[in-house]
Scaffold this motif. Structure first.
Motif, PDB file in Angstrom:
ATOM      1  N   GLU A   1       0.753  -1.098   0.076  1.00 39.65           N
ATOM      2  CA  GLU A   1       0.056   0.116   0.082  1.00 39.65           C
ATOM      3  C   GLU A   1       0.923   1.236   0.036  1.00 39.65           C
ATOM      4  OE1 GLU A   1      -2.954  -0.236   3.028  1.00 39.65           O
ATOM      5  OE2 GLU A   1      -3.700  -1.969   2.528  1.00 39.65           O
ATOM      6  N   PRO A   2       1.504   1.573  -1.240  1.00 37.85           N
ATOM      7  CA  PRO A   2       2.227   2.684  -1.162  1.00 37.85           C
ATOM      8  C   PRO A   2       1.643   4.091  -0.863  1.00 37.85           C
ATOM      9  CG  PRO A   2       1.522   2.040  -3.504  1.00 37.85           C
ATOM     10  CD  PRO A   2       1.182   0.998  -2.481  1.00 37.85           C
ATOM     11  N   THR A   3       2.205   5.033  -0.286  1.00 39.43           N
ATOM     12  CA  THR A   3       1.517   6.395   0.131  1.00 39.43           C
ATOM     13  C   THR A   3       1.389   7.151  -1.048  1.00 39.43           C
ATOM     14  OG1 THR A   3       2.735   6.270   2.267  1.00 39.43           O
ATOM     15  CG2 THR A   3       1.657   8.483   1.280  1.00 39.43           C
ATOM     16  N   PRO A   4       0.023   7.629  -1.428  1.00 39.09           N
ATOM     17  CA  PRO A   4      -0.095   8.335  -2.720  1.00 39.09           C
ATOM     18  C   PRO A   4       0.191   9.728  -2.373  1.00 39.09           C
ATOM     19  CG  PRO A   4      -2.333   7.974  -1.455  1.00 39.09           C
ATOM     20  CD  PRO A   4      -1.113   7.078  -0.578  1.00 39.09           C
ATOM     21  N   VAL A   5       1.090  10.032  -3.399  1.00 41.01           N
ATOM     22  CA  VAL A   5       1.845  11.554  -3.462  1.00 41.01           C
ATOM     23  C   VAL A   5       1.545  12.145  -4.715  1.00 41.01           C
ATOM     24  CG1 VAL A   5       3.906  12.745  -2.906  1.00 41.01           C
ATOM     25  CG2 VAL A   5       3.537  10.719  -1.663  1.00 41.01           C
ATOM     26  N   ALA A   6       1.285  13.543  -4.720  1.00 41.46           N
ATOM     27  CA  ALA A   6       1.207  14.163  -6.016  1.00 41.46           C
ATOM     28  C   ALA A   6       2.374  15.143  -5.987  1.00 41.46           C
ATOM     29  CB  ALA A   6       0.030  15.085  -6.050  1.00 41.46           C
ATOM     30  N   VAL A   7       3.016  15.023  -7.079  1.00 47.47           N
ATOM     31  CA  VAL A   7       4.265  16.154  -7.222  1.00 47.47           C
ATOM     32  C   VAL A   7       4.070  16.937  -8.560  1.00 47.47           C
ATOM     33  CG1 VAL A   7       6.692  16.248  -7.595  1.00 47.47           C
ATOM     34  CG2 VAL A   7       5.942  14.432  -6.478  1.00 47.47           C
ATOM     35  N   VAL A   8       3.254  18.225  -8.116  1.00 51.43           N
ATOM     36  CA  VAL A   8       2.957  18.967  -9.100  1.00 51.43           C
ATOM     37  C   VAL A   8       4.054  19.737  -9.982  1.00 51.43           C
ATOM     38  CG1 VAL A   8       1.336  21.169  -9.636  1.00 51.43           C
ATOM     39  CG2 VAL A   8       0.770  19.579  -8.002  1.00 51.43           C
ATOM     40  N   PRO A   9       4.045  19.813 -11.228  1.00 50.08           N
ATOM     41  CA  PRO A   9       4.993  20.672 -11.986  1.00 50.08           C
ATOM     42  C   PRO A   9       5.273  21.840 -11.435  1.00 50.08           C
ATOM     43  CG  PRO A   9       3.526  19.602 -13.484  1.00 50.08           C
ATOM     44  CD  PRO A   9       2.877  19.406 -12.066  1.00 50.08           C
ATOM     45  N   PHE A  10       6.579  22.307 -11.304  1.00 49.01           N
ATOM     46  CA  PHE A  10       6.949  23.432 -10.666  1.00 49.01           C
ATOM     47  C   PHE A  10       6.743  24.733 -11.748  1.00 49.01           C
ATOM     48  CE2 PHE A  10      10.370  21.934  -7.333  1.00 49.01           C
ATOM     49  CZ  PHE A  10       9.402  20.990  -6.800  1.00 49.01           C
ATOM     50  N   SER A  11       6.385  25.837 -11.280  1.00 51.05           N
ATOM     51  CA  SER A  11       6.145  26.916 -12.203  1.00 51.05           C
ATOM     52  C   SER A  11       7.486  27.630 -12.262  1.00 51.05           C
ATOM     53  CB  SER A  11       5.006  27.875 -11.447  1.00 51.05           C
ATOM     54  OG  SER A  11       5.967  28.300 -10.246  1.00 51.05           O
ATOM     55  N   TRP A  12       7.352  28.160 -13.394  1.00 52.86           N
ATOM     56  CA  TRP A  12       8.734  28.723 -14.186  1.00 52.86           C
ATOM     57  C   TRP A  12       8.105  30.149 -14.631  1.00 52.86           C
ATOM     58  CZ3 TRP A  12      13.432  30.118 -14.347  1.00 52.86           C
ATOM     59  CH2 TRP A  12      13.995  30.388 -15.471  1.00 52.86           C
ATOM     60  N   SER A  13       9.067  31.204 -14.283  1.00 53.29           N
ATOM     61  CA  SER A  13       8.702  32.538 -14.403  1.00 53.29           C
ATOM     62  C   SER A  13       9.645  32.946 -15.408  1.00 53.29           C
ATOM     63  CB  SER A  13       8.704  33.339 -13.348  1.00 53.29           C
ATOM     64  OG  SER A  13      10.043  33.468 -12.444  1.00 53.29           O
ATOM     65  N   GLY A  14      10.729  32.234 -15.894  1.00 49.25           N
ATOM     66  CA  GLY A  14      11.669  32.757 -16.759  1.00 49.25           C
ATOM     67  C   GLY A  14      11.377  32.421 -18.282  1.00 49.25           C
ATOM     68  N   VAL A  15      12.036  32.829 -19.302  1.00 54.37           N
ATOM     69  CA  VAL A  15      11.713  32.957 -20.849  1.00 54.37           C
ATOM     70  C   VAL A  15      12.398  31.687 -21.280  1.00 54.37           C
ATOM     71  CG1 VAL A  15      12.068  34.096 -22.869  1.00 54.37           C
ATOM     72  CG2 VAL A  15      11.764  35.339 -20.767  1.00 54.37           C
ATOM     73  N   GLN A  16      13.543  31.200 -21.245  1.00 51.59           N
ATOM     74  CA  GLN A  16      14.272  30.220 -21.837  1.00 51.59           C
ATOM     75  C   GLN A  16      13.986  29.025 -21.169  1.00 51.59           C
ATOM     76  OE1 GLN A  16      18.321  30.634 -21.875  1.00 51.59           O
ATOM     77  NE2 GLN A  16      18.824  28.765 -23.065  1.00 51.59           N
ATOM     78  N   ALA A  17      13.534  28.045 -21.814  1.00 51.31           N
ATOM     79  CA  ALA A  17      13.139  26.524 -21.164  1.00 51.31           C
ATOM     80  C   ALA A  17      14.379  25.867 -20.200  1.00 51.31           C
ATOM     81  CB  ALA A  17      12.682  25.680 -22.138  1.00 51.31           C
ATOM     82  N   LEU A  18      13.727  25.632 -18.989  1.00 51.05           N
ATOM     83  CA  LEU A  18      14.915  24.908 -18.366  1.00 51.05           C
ATOM     84  C   LEU A  18      15.315  23.488 -18.767  1.00 51.05           C
ATOM     85  CD1 LEU A  18      13.114  25.701 -14.680  1.00 51.05           C
ATOM     86  CD2 LEU A  18      15.177  26.730 -15.884  1.00 51.05           C
ATOM     87  N   PRO A  19      16.578  23.089 -18.607  1.00 48.92           N
ATOM     88  CA  PRO A  19      17.050  21.838 -18.859  1.00 48.92           C
ATOM     89  C   PRO A  19      16.617  20.592 -18.323  1.00 48.92           C
ATOM     90  CG  PRO A  19      18.721  23.024 -17.667  1.00 48.92           C
ATOM     91  CD  PRO A  19      17.566  24.092 -17.807  1.00 48.92           C
ATOM     92  N   GLU A  20      15.981  20.881 -17.189  1.00 42.30           N
ATOM     93  CA  GLU A  20      15.764  19.916 -16.231  1.00 42.30           C
ATOM     94  C   GLU A  20      14.197  20.117 -15.671  1.00 42.30           C
ATOM     95  OE1 GLU A  20      16.867  16.768 -16.073  1.00 42.30           O
ATOM     96  OE2 GLU A  20      18.881  16.932 -16.469  1.00 42.30           O
ATOM     97  N   ASP A  21      13.408  19.096 -15.656  1.00 46.29           N
ATOM     98  CA  ASP A  21      12.184  18.971 -15.062  1.00 46.29           C
ATOM     99  C   ASP A  21      12.335  18.497 -13.473  1.00 46.29           C
ATOM    100  OD1 ASP A  21       9.486  18.746 -14.126  1.00 46.29           O
ATOM    101  OD2 ASP A  21       8.953  18.022 -16.220  1.00 46.29           O
ATOM    102  N   VAL A  22      12.327  19.609 -12.607  1.00 44.47           N
ATOM    103  CA  VAL A  22      12.644  19.558 -11.279  1.00 44.47           C
ATOM    104  C   VAL A  22      11.533  18.408 -10.622  1.00 44.47           C
ATOM    105  CG1 VAL A  22      13.318  20.247  -9.021  1.00 44.47           C
ATOM    106  CG2 VAL A  22      14.116  21.350 -11.024  1.00 44.47           C
ATOM    107  N   ALA A  23      10.390  18.819 -11.003  1.00 46.66           N
ATOM    108  CA  ALA A  23       9.305  17.994 -10.069  1.00 46.66           C
ATOM    109  C   ALA A  23       9.435  16.628 -10.789  1.00 46.66           C
ATOM    110  CB  ALA A  23       7.969  18.875 -10.489  1.00 46.66           C
ATOM    111  N   LYS A  24       9.743  16.265 -12.137  1.00 47.15           N
ATOM    112  CA  LYS A  24       9.627  14.975 -12.425  1.00 47.15           C
ATOM    113  C   LYS A  24      10.962  14.148 -11.949  1.00 47.15           C
ATOM    114  CE  LYS A  24       9.693  12.157 -16.743  1.00 47.15           C
ATOM    115  NZ  LYS A  24      10.537  11.198 -15.972  1.00 47.15           N
TER     116      LYS A  24
END
Length: 427
Positions: free
Chosen positions: A31-54
Motif C-alpha cells: 500500500e504505497p503512500t499516494p503523493v502528488a508532485v505538481v510541475p513547478f512553475s517557471w517564470s523565466g523565458v528560456q526553457a529549463l534543461p531539467e524538469d525538477v518536479a519529474k
C-alpha cells in the motif's frame, strides 16, 4: 589450495558493455503512500534543461514506497499555498502534495518547494534553494531527500552516487573495461578509468572524495587510489601474488587489503600516512573480502577456515575472531549497515547464490532475492536498500532490494552488462 580462489577475489565476470543505467520497479510495498508532485512553475523565458518536479516524482516512485499521481490526472497545477485547494486533492486520493516554483534573477535560479499534508491541510516543510541550470537534477534529488525523510523518518539517499564496472568486447580476446560513476538513479554516468585489463572491487572512502580499486593494467593485480575531484591516482604498495579487495577505514587513514605475499591470502591493514603494513589474520584457510565495522574497531571478512566460506569478525585491539554466520554452507561478501545491526551477504541456497540479510542481534537470516547468481551487495548509506549484481538471461544487471525485502527494482543497462557496484556514503 586454490579451490575457493574464485569466491575470494578473482571473480571474473562475463563480457560486459558500457551503458547508462535505467530504473525499473519490479516490486513495491503493498500500500504505497499516494503523493502528488505538481510541475513547478517557471517564470523565466528560456526553457529549463531539467524538469525538477519529474526528478522528485521519479525518485519517490523509485523508492517503491510511494504512488505518484500522473500529471494528466491532476485537476490543477498550484505553485503556492494560495492556489492550493485541499478539497480537490482529497477527492483525487492523494495524501500529500509537493508544489514548487522556479524563478531567475541575474543569472541565478531560486527553487522553492513545499510539502503539504492534504488530509490535515498543514504544511510539513518548505525551503528555497539557490541553483543554476547545470545542477537542477541535483536540486531535485535534494528535494526528494527532504520529502522522503519527512514522510518516512529515514534520511533520503537520492543525492548519493554509485560506481560500477563495465567492459566492452572489441575482439574475441580483447576487451575495454571502464570504472563508471553515476548518480544513484543511473543518470549522469562518467568514466573514471578506462583500461584494456580488468578493473575490480571499487570502494568509497567515507568522505566520498576517493575511490580504491583493483586494476590489472600492469599485468598483475594492484590496488590504486583515485581522487575524484582532481582525477589524480596513485598506486598503493604492490606485492607479489594477490593484491585486492580494498576497504577504507571509517577515518579514511587505513585500507584493509587481501594479500598473498606470504603464500596464503590473508587480511592486512595499510596505514596510508606512514605506509605501515600490519598483518591481521594468521590462518591456513583463505581469508578475504574485508569490510570495516562502523566504529572502526572490527573487520568482518570471508574465510573457509571452517571448511566452507563463512563470515567472521575480528576485533582489532585483541585480534579475537568470532564466527557470524552458521546457516547454510556458503556465506560471503558481508557488509554491515551503518548502525552495525544488519549483515548483508551472498548466501547459497539450493545451489543458487542469493542476497540475504542477518540480524546480528537475533541471528535471524532472511533471503531477499530469488534470482540465481547474485553477488557484490552494497548498502545505501541510510541502510534502506541493498544494491547488487545479478544475471538476467545471459547478461548482467544491477538490482536492488530493500532491507525488509518489500521493495525491489532493477537498473539494467540499455545495451550491456554491469558488475561490482559500490554505493557512496552521504555527501
Amino acid at each position: 589450495m586454490q579451490r575457493t580462489l574464485c569466491f575470494l577475489f578473482l571473480f571474473f565476470f562475463s563480457v560486459l558493455a558500457r551503458a547508462e543505467l535505467t530504473v525499473e520497479i519490479t516490486q513495491g510495498v503493498d500500500e504505497p503512500t499516494p503523493v502528488a508532485v505538481v510541475p513547478f512553475s517557471w517564470s523565466g523565458v528560456q526553457a529549463l534543461p531539467e524538469d525538477v518536479a519529474k526528478v522528485v516524482g521519479d525518485d519517490l516512485y523509485r523508492s517503491g514506497m510511494f504512488k505518484i499521481m500522473p500529471r494528466e490526472n491532476m485537476l490543477s497545477f498550484p505553485s503556492d499555498r494560495s492556489s492550493l485547494y485541499f478539497r480537490d486533492w482529497r477527492i483525487s486520493g492523494s495524501d500529500f502534495i509537493v508544489i514548487g516554483r522556479i524563478s531567475e534573477a541575474e543569472g541565478q535560479l531560486t527553487v522553492a518547494f513545499e510539502l503539504y499534508d492534504i488530509l490535515k491541510e498543514e504544511r510539513i516543510l518548505g525551503e528555497e534553494i539557490k541553483a543554476n541550470r547545470t545542477n537542477l537534477r541535483a536540486v531535485g534529488h535534494y528535494i526528494s531527500d527532504k520529502v522522503f525523510e519527512a514522510l518516512t523518518g529515514v534520511r533520503g539517499a537520492f543525492s548519493t552516487r554509485i560506481v560500477y564496472v563495465t567492459a566492452k568486447q572489441l575482439a574475441p580476446s580483447k576487451h575495454r573495461y571502464r570504472l563508471m560513476l553515476a548518480d544513484s538513479d543511473g543518470h549522469n554516468p562518467r568514466t573514471i578509468l578506462e583500461s584494456k585489463e580488468p578493473i575490480m572491487s571499487p570502494a568509497w572512502s567515507r568522505d566520498g572524495s576517493k575511490l580504491a580499486y583493483v586494476s590489472f593494467e600492469s599485468g598483475r593485480p594492484a590496488v590504486y587510489i583515485q581522487y575524484l575531484a582532481t582525477g589524480k591516482r596513485e598506486k598503493v604498495q604492490s606485492f607479489r601474488g594477490l593484491n585486492g579487495a580494498p576497504s577504507w577505514s571509517p577515518d579514511g587513514r587505513q585500507l584493509a587489503l587481501v594479500l598473498s605475499k606470504d603464500g596464503n591470502p590473508e587480511i592486512y591493514v595499510l596505514d596510508l600516512q606512514q605506509r605501515r603494513l600490519t598483518r591481521i589474520t594468521h590462518h591456513f584457510g583463505i581469508d578475504t573480502e574485508p569490510s570495516w565495522s562502523p566504529d572502526g574497531q572490527s573487520l568482518i571478512f570471508t574465510s573457509d577456515r571452517g571448511g566452507q566460506p563463512q563470515i567472521y569478525s575480528i576485533y582489532l585491539p585483541t585480534r579475537d575472531v568470532t564466527r557470524l554466520t552458521f546457516e547454510g554452507q556458503y556465506n560471503a561478501r558481508g557488509r554491515l549497515t551503518q548502525d552495525g545491526r544488519f549483515l548483508a551477504m551472498v548466501h547459497q541456497s539450493n545451489g543458487s547464490f542469493h542476497i540475504a540479510v542477518q540480524d546480528l542481534r537475533t541471528g535471524r537470516v532472511d533471503l531477499l532475492t530469488e534470482t540465481f547468481m547474485d553477488e557484490s551487495p552494497t548498502i545505501a548509506p541510510n541502510g534502506s536498500i541493498i544494491l547488487y549484481a545479478t544475471q538476467e538471461g545471459v547478461r548482467g544487471v544491477l538490482s536492488a532490494v530493500s532491507l525488509d525485502g518489500r521493495v525491489k527494482f532493477r537498473l539494467p543497462s540499455s545495451d550491456g552488462d554491469v558488475r561490482e557496484p559500490a554505493w557512496s556514503p552521504f555527501q
